[in-house]
Design a protein around this motif. Sequence first.
Motif, PDB file in Angstrom:
ATOM      1  N   LEU A 193       0.812  -1.346   0.117  1.00 26.43           N
ATOM      2  CA  LEU A 193       0.028   0.034  -0.112  1.00 26.43           C
ATOM      3  C   LEU A 193       0.830   1.414  -0.231  1.00 26.43           C
ATOM      4  N   PHE A 194       1.866   1.229   0.614  1.00 25.67           N
ATOM      5  CA  PHE A 194       2.997   2.205   0.748  1.00 25.67           C
ATOM      6  C   PHE A 194       3.361   2.808  -0.654  1.00 25.67           C
ATOM      7  N   SER A 195       3.691   1.604  -1.277  1.00 28.48           N
ATOM      8  CA  SER A 195       4.472   1.899  -2.628  1.00 28.48           C
ATOM      9  C   SER A 195       3.241   2.278  -3.557  1.00 28.48           C
ATOM     10  N   GLN A 196       1.976   1.752  -3.221  1.00 24.56           N
ATOM     11  CA  GLN A 196       0.856   2.329  -4.463  1.00 24.56           C
ATOM     12  C   GLN A 196       0.614   3.800  -3.975  1.00 24.56           C
ATOM     13  N   SER A 197       0.912   4.160  -2.764  1.00 22.70           N
ATOM     14  CA  SER A 197       0.756   5.535  -2.491  1.00 22.70           C
ATOM     15  C   SER A 197       1.698   6.535  -3.069  1.00 22.70           C
ATOM     16  N   GLY A 198       2.765   5.907  -3.682  1.00 26.51           N
ATOM     17  CA  GLY A 198       4.100   6.724  -4.409  1.00 26.51           C
ATOM     18  C   GLY A 198       5.228   6.626  -3.642  1.00 26.51           C
ATOM     19  N   GLY A 199       5.112   6.113  -2.443  1.00 18.92           N
ATOM     20  CA  GLY A 199       6.088   6.364  -1.564  1.00 18.92           C
ATOM     21  C   GLY A 199       7.312   5.406  -2.197  1.00 18.92           C
ATOM     22  N   ARG A 200       8.762   5.938  -1.666  1.00 22.32           N
ATOM     23  CA  ARG A 200       9.755   5.455  -2.320  1.00 22.32           C
ATOM     24  C   ARG A 200      10.395   4.106  -1.162  1.00 22.32           C
ATOM     25  N   LEU A 201      10.821   3.175  -1.532  1.00 23.50           N
ATOM     26  CA  LEU A 201      11.576   2.189  -0.881  1.00 23.50           C
ATOM     27  C   LEU A 201      12.785   2.093  -0.762  1.00 23.50           C
ATOM     28  N   ALA A 202      13.401   1.675   0.345  1.00 16.36           N
ATOM     29  CA  ALA A 202      14.940   1.387   0.260  1.00 16.36           C
ATOM     30  C   ALA A 202      15.206   0.082   0.773  1.00 16.36           C
ATOM     31  N   PHE A 203      16.258  -0.518   0.433  1.00 16.27           N
ATOM     32  CA  PHE A 203      16.743  -1.788   1.017  1.00 16.27           C
ATOM     33  C   PHE A 203      17.408  -1.703   2.142  1.00 16.27           C
TER      34      PHE A 203
ATOM     35  N   VAL B  45       5.008   9.944   0.037  1.00 14.49           N
ATOM     36  CA  VAL B  45       4.550  11.314  -0.901  1.00 14.49           C
ATOM     37  C   VAL B  45       3.308  11.803  -0.433  1.00 14.49           C
ATOM     38  N   GLN B  46       2.228  10.738   0.102  1.00 14.69           N
ATOM     39  CA  GLN B  46       1.129  11.244   0.761  1.00 14.69           C
ATOM     40  C   GLN B  46       1.050  11.216   2.094  1.00 14.69           C
ATOM     41  N   ASN B  47      -0.241  11.524   2.585  1.00 10.83           N
ATOM     42  CA  ASN B  47      -0.115  11.673   4.181  1.00 10.83           C
ATOM     43  C   ASN B  47      -0.319  10.376   4.954  1.00 10.83           C
ATOM     44  N   GLU B  48       0.613   9.547   4.802  1.00  7.43           N
ATOM     45  CA  GLU B  48       0.457   8.283   5.365  1.00  7.43           C
ATOM     46  C   GLU B  48       1.911   8.047   6.298  1.00  7.43           C
ATOM     47  N   ARG B  49       1.849   6.976   7.086  1.00  9.47           N
ATOM     48  CA  ARG B  49       2.869   6.848   7.816  1.00  9.47           C
ATOM     49  C   ARG B  49       2.884   5.298   8.136  1.00  9.47           C
ATOM     50  N   SER B  50       4.161   4.495   7.811  1.00  7.21           N
ATOM     51  CA  SER B  50       4.045   3.273   8.327  1.00  7.21           C
ATOM     52  C   SER B  50       4.673   3.005   9.550  1.00  7.21           C
TER      53      SER B  50
ATOM     54  N   GLY C  48      16.210  -3.561  -7.389  1.00 10.66           N
ATOM     55  CA  GLY C  48      14.915  -2.664  -7.224  1.00 10.66           C
ATOM     56  C   GLY C  48      13.640  -3.901  -7.363  1.00 10.66           C
ATOM     57  N   THR C  49      12.783  -3.550  -7.086  1.00 11.38           N
ATOM     58  CA  THR C  49      11.575  -4.190  -7.032  1.00 11.38           C
ATOM     59  C   THR C  49      10.403  -3.693  -7.928  1.00 11.38           C
ATOM     60  N   THR C  50       9.686  -4.858  -8.625  1.00  9.73           N
ATOM     61  CA  THR C  50       8.626  -4.356  -9.455  1.00  9.73           C
ATOM     62  C   THR C  50       7.584  -3.746  -8.976  1.00  9.73           C
ATOM     63  N   ARG C  51       6.705  -2.948  -9.682  1.00 16.36           N
ATOM     64  CA  ARG C  51       5.650  -2.028  -8.956  1.00 16.36           C
ATOM     65  C   ARG C  51       4.579  -2.891  -8.389  1.00 16.36           C
ATOM     66  N   PHE C  52       4.216  -2.481  -7.299  1.00 14.01           N
ATOM     67  CA  PHE C  52       2.975  -3.004  -6.312  1.00 14.01           C
ATOM     68  C   PHE C  52       1.697  -2.373  -6.879  1.00 14.01           C
ATOM     69  N   ARG C  53       0.876  -3.348  -7.321  1.00 12.99           N
ATOM     70  CA  ARG C  53      -0.306  -2.849  -7.893  1.00 12.99           C
ATOM     71  C   ARG C  53      -1.446  -2.979  -7.003  1.00 12.99           C
ATOM     72  N   PHE C  54      -2.513  -2.387  -7.288  1.00 13.11           N
ATOM     73  CA  PHE C  54      -3.969  -2.522  -6.682  1.00 13.11           C
ATOM     74  C   PHE C  54      -4.479  -3.903  -7.741  1.00 13.11           C
ATOM     75  N   PRO C  55      -5.164  -4.855  -6.855  1.00  5.95           N
ATOM     76  CA  PRO C  55      -5.623  -4.911  -5.459  1.00  5.95           C
ATOM     77  C   PRO C  55      -4.603  -5.690  -4.732  1.00  5.95           C
ATOM     78  N   PHE C  56      -4.327  -5.404  -3.544  1.00  3.48           N
ATOM     79  CA  PHE C  56      -3.714  -6.169  -2.679  1.00  3.48           C
ATOM     80  C   PHE C  56      -3.770  -7.665  -2.532  1.00  3.48           C
TER      81      PHE C  56
END
Lengths: 98, 972
Positions: B418-428, B441-446, B560-568
């Motif tokens: 979901l974080f990735s769907q929101s546009g957020g960037r991942l780090a290894f 990117v959006q108003n979310e926190r993991s 890197g990872t592939t894109r995470f997509r809807f639906p989970f």
Amino acid sequence: MLQISCPWCGPRDEIEFRCGGQSHVIRPGPPEEVDDATWGRYLSEKINPRGDHLERWLHAAGCRRWFNVARDTATHRIRAVYHMVEAAPAIGDEGSAR
Amino acid sequence: MSQPFRLAAGGLIDRGRPLSFRFEGRDYRGYAGDTLASALLANGVRLVGRSFKYHRPRGILGFGPEESNALMQLGTGARAAPNLRATEIRLHDGLEAKAVNCWPNVRFDVGGVNNLLSRFLAAGFYYKTFMWPHWHVYEGVIRRAAGLGKAPKAADPDRYENRFAHCDVLVVGSGPAGLAAARAAAGTGQRVILAEQDHVLGGRLRWDGGEIDGLAADRWADEAIAALGAMPNVRILPNTAVTGYFDHDALAMIEAVSGDDPAAPAQLPRYRQWQVRAGRVVLAAGAIERPLVFPGNDRPGVMLASAVRHYLARYGVRAGNRAVIFTNNDEAYRTAIAFHAAGGTVAAVVDTRADVDPAVAASVETLGIRLLRGASVVATRGAKALRDVAVRRADGGTLRLACDLLAMSGGSNPNVGLFSQSGGRLAFDEQLTAFRPAQSVQNERSVGAAAGLRTLDEALASGHAAGAGDGAAPRATDAHPAAEITACWRIDAPGKAFVDMQNDVSADDIGLAARESYRSVEHLKRYTTLGMASDQGKTSNVNALAIMAGLTGQGIAETGTTRFRFPFVPVALGAFAGRAHGELLRPLRRLALHDRHVALGAIMEDYGWLRPSAYPRAGETRFEAEQREARAVRDGVGIFDGSPLGKIEVRGPDAARLLDFIYASTMSTLKVGKVRYGLMLNELGVVIDDGVCARLGEDHFLVGASSAGADRIAAWLEEWLQCEFVDHDVLVAPVTTSWSVVTLTGPHARDLLAEAGASFPLGPEAFPHMSFQEGMVAGIEARVMRVSYTGETSYEINVPTGRTAELWDVLMRLGGRYGLTPIGIDAWNLLRLEKGYLHIGADTDGTTTPLNIGWDHVLRRKGDFVGKRSLMLALHRDPARLQFVGLRAEGTEPLPIGAHLVRGKGADRASDGFVTSSAYSPVFGRGVALALVHGGTGRIGETVALEHDGRRLTATIAQPTLYDPEGARLNG
Ligand SMILES: [Zn+2]
């Protein structure tokens, strides 16, 4: 699903709106004085920036008014909403969110 | 019937409520609170499915949405549901399940022959083998052999719902971090939605031990949930998976309301889809354990270590008698301890690490459990269930360990979908050996495990902080220490080691992709189908890209990872449709005269409005009705319900100026009381609508649009007015539904109207064709236009919609002696075709300009109008352009609509135009048609060849107006 603040109705879901594309496009005329290339650009050449884009939206399922939106095409952040007759706002880095 | 693997006590199940169920034709028992997976394990069922490609026997791997093997077909007939995960199916009495992708059954599967051929079926096999002559030659056979469950053929009898919601805080997941966040946010009065995909709230608190603020973890969860449940500002949604994170903090959730429980009340929907706009979002979705990649890791009996622990604590099920634990981290040691405590035998803990923290080692060794450091499982045996494993020791020697369960752990991946769907960037994160959220990117926190945090205390603290509440965060007063891990992406040993179990992608397939240069993760995914199964690679993606990184020498972060997509998680298609299907797909619009049309026996069809197509009498076909109705108009008088015609009032000092610009014809020169026909164009010069415009007053016009254009043209006027002509003083008011239109047409129309009574003169001089009168008709306020779409004398009588029936009844009563006949759309179309009148959208398409339909004179018009400059382009004036003409067929059979005129011979044949409207004309006794023909205007009288669907036809080109070209009848 964007949330757009209609200047007349307030924040509403994107499904209530229709995007009319790039705003502030000047329609060339009169037709007899416009060459083909100029007319072709008016019809077909729209900017497609990565970043802020000034575009017009219609609150189709609401007040049916057109207005302008400044939207970042990369993040979908809406930096400004303003009336059709207003000039494009200067957008700094501190544009309003949503 | 006994449940040999069920413990005597423990678990969130009700041993007082036994349930019967069938799996693969055999009867079993479970308990209320079980999932199908836990009940199957309790009964000792190991083999639950066959893999997608090789049809290898597979057992249960996990305990939640990550499950890749145990896919079930549930129910029968129209209610059959394919590909449900056994780990998420709540057991109910009488449940019937079948494994998918096997025939005739899971124990004896014919497709298993693919396993014997597996060395020929590597990644890319299909792409390479089935190329010649074309993939489509093979597709049918392969699709039948592949595929998972079977979708039902009958319409879905279940109900689905769609619901919108707003909240200040949406908390995704109800484990320790989620509950802490919800509690903190709710305490400050914010509107909170807490969504949990499981039917039991609490997440890890239910099965992984620990103590919070002096309470056992599950007791603390009970109290926190009870407190939240009592707050009016909190909505708790169990059985609700958050499936998508879209722009501006809009999220989609899918709630299993009745699920697939037949005992659920009938009025409940099966699923409810929620669309939530959240002020902010707390992502507390936890983590999913990774399998280890070693030969034979897909054998039934090989499970995730966390799943083994979960089934013990949550369901009182011990997934085997004799277990081997295989790990690269500390956390799996808890599985060894729990399995031992539940009376099972732990044959060994096999740890890939040479160095194990002494305290961790002691935690199992003091129980008498053998610990093999620096060792790996390199093979497994057992036909349909695990029998033993081969272990390669640190010294290189090998030993065999008998076992019926292998609990494996390769570390955990934070649920970042979901974080990735929101546009957020991942780090290894090297320490975590996993990707975690890095930049929002959006108003979310993991928070918690979803943020890569490893301890209960960190989960509680991060959740509390994200909830932004008052007071102190809950504290873990007893908890497991942070689990240490050393990355181990692949055990180097011969044999098929699976990465993606659902799509049968092995470590060797990834090697093949690397050798053939499909090295980017997006290419790897498509070449091997890795992560493209219904589990979307929840347990496989990170292993796969780490293996690829090892092969290419790039780092994991760079790979890197592939894109995470809807639906989970997979969503039943019905949930997307909700109630919007069948009659509720969109509103049906009924005319004011609907009941009268039906009483007259009309065939009612959906033209945007439900309208009469024809009024067949007893024994009459639809065609016969059309012909009779058309003849009645030519000989007597017909009555037509034209109410859907678009009506737009345009008023104001600048009304004429606006209309001059909108129409291709000049409207400012129209005299008050007169009516003019006009075309509307878009800026490309293409005809978008036509209709008549009446001038009601100096600054007051009534713009007529086609029925289909009514809404569109009103919006079109508004757009020009609001966006371009902001200085014009004009109001645009769509009044289509305020006025109904009853049209009298035919030689007796005037006589009948006179008899009904009109407050204005009706004679051809006082009220000629193309003029307008306002007054009373049959005592009803009316606007009457003399315009004609049939070629006969016609009166379009507009009356307030509420009085339509009154007018209709008067005319029908008086019309008897004139043979007044109701006219449907079919006859209406035939009449206008004989007359050569355009039907926009039938005779025109998205390229038709006025210069294609004989309106060349618009180019001579002074001043600007919409589309004018486009018409001035040379290409639109090409003499060989398509031009609107009539066609006379040779015989009585109408020409097929869409038939092409053909020029040239054989392979050089080319289209010379096409038929746009066609009918049998009772007036001419032959087929007549309208067509767009290249250079058609100059070819009147020419005989032409046509083709349609392999048939050849002949016709003669004519003027479009076939009937009464002088207009004598029209003007009479
Ligand atoms: Zn609005």
